[in-house]
Design an enzyme around this catalytic site. Sequence first.
Site, mmCIF file in Angstrom:
data_model
loop_
_atom_site.group_PDB
_atom_site.id
_atom_site.type_symbol
_atom_site.label_atom_id
_atom_site.label_comp_id
_atom_site.label_asym_id
_atom_site.label_seq_id
_atom_site.Cartn_x
_atom_site.Cartn_y
_atom_site.Cartn_z
ATOM 1 N N CYS A 91 0.811 -1.226 0.000
ATOM 2 C CA CYS A 91 0.000 0.000 0.000
ATOM 3 C C CYS A 91 0.842 1.272 0.000
ATOM 4 O O CYS A 91 0.382 2.325 -0.445
ATOM 5 C CB CYS A 91 -0.924 0.025 1.212
ATOM 6 S SG CYS A 91 -1.803 -1.510 1.513
ATOM 7 N N HIS A 343 -8.791 3.005 -2.889
ATOM 8 C CA HIS A 343 -7.383 2.807 -2.528
ATOM 9 C C HIS A 343 -6.704 1.959 -3.599
ATOM 10 O O HIS A 343 -6.443 0.782 -3.404
ATOM 11 C CB HIS A 343 -7.339 2.133 -1.152
ATOM 12 C CG HIS A 343 -5.991 1.715 -0.673
ATOM 13 N ND1 HIS A 343 -4.801 2.282 -1.117
ATOM 14 C CD2 HIS A 343 -5.629 0.761 0.240
ATOM 15 C CE1 HIS A 343 -3.788 1.698 -0.508
ATOM 16 N NE2 HIS A 343 -4.259 0.769 0.314
ATOM 17 N N CYS A 373 -1.117 2.845 6.412
ATOM 18 C CA CYS A 373 -0.795 1.482 6.826
ATOM 19 C C CYS A 373 -0.426 0.657 5.597
ATOM 20 O O CYS A 373 -0.711 1.041 4.457
ATOM 21 C CB CYS A 373 -1.962 0.852 7.571
ATOM 22 S SG CYS A 373 -3.463 0.616 6.591
#
Length: 387
Positions: A91, A343, A373
């Site tokens: 991520c 995302h 995160c």
Amino acid sequence: MKDVVIVDCIRTPMGRSKGGAFRNVRAEDLSAHLMSSILLRNPNLDPNEIEDIYWGCVQQTLEQGFNIARNAALLAGIPKQVGAVTVNRLCGSSMQALHDASRAIQVGDGDIFIIGGVEHMGHVPMSHGVDFHPGMAKSVAKASGMMGLTAEMLGKLHGISRQQQDEFAARSHRRAYAATVEGRFAREIVGLEGHDASGARFFYDYDEVIRPETTVETLSQLRPVFDPVNGTVTAGTSSALSDGASAMLVMSADRAKALGLTPRVRVRSMAVAGCDAAIMGYGPVPATQKALKRAGLTIGDIDLVELNEAFAAQSLPCVKDLGLLDVAEEKVNLNGGAIALGHPLGCSGSRISTTLIHLMEEKDANLGLATMCIGLGQGIATVFERV
């Protein structure tokens, strides 16, 4: 060491992954569109001077494989002598790309870089081809690889209620929609052509993913998806699946000045940190603490924060433990976040940084923090300072 500055920062609209605006647009095209846009927007920059391109992407296979950074650079007409590499910290990939470029500048290994990232989650699903080593079960629970269950765990540990999650998610959509209709997102979005629901070509210059009709009441009707019996995390309180890219022009302060380019912010500090994979969403807390210490700052010094909203159940514990709960309405994710925008994994790090920088200018803020995160237990953070 040299000062690192951001001269430009842009993103594509966020398209829905399931039959959305970019269902016929490839990840390389989303990336190339932004690379070429960076050059068009900065005519004082000679592309031959670019040292390298760092481009984040998580699922590096199919159209996103074989070094998508280089493929996109060639599509964009970047001079062939300019290098390009694809970066993967899950991520945090495109924020890692920023960190890599920043360190290269600091030590004198170049003055001009394009960084960014992409993820087309409609074409290359997050779980495509994933095959964890069986031996990991000795140290990491299998559920730690299931992001929704880690959010459930983190939410339970911190006493986050379903009501709190629904309120946080509704806020994300409400604020993102307001940023759209009030023209604030227009400053960071570089539109491109996609296809509407009927299949007709359509120029998108807005985020397709936002659901302005979202309310706490409608969210409360959704059933938990990751733990149907005892859970509280729903699709509505999770980051949406979306397709998109983001990009930045990163330079040494000296070279930007020599070229007559105006820096937007400088990179004040950077950090990554690990945490228990079972609560991977907590990573922003130790990463932010490291970044603040390196900058000689406290959280109270930070004017604006962009925290990637992987899940409401994950975001709220981070906001709480970073000491931001009482000031969240004035400081945190003022234009909404990933629950509303989605995302796209490799895109999000420079996406939230781009949104933050534009907000810092709009609000005349001096210091900003972007943090997120990372799957399997990591966090990444960057502190920016206006110049």
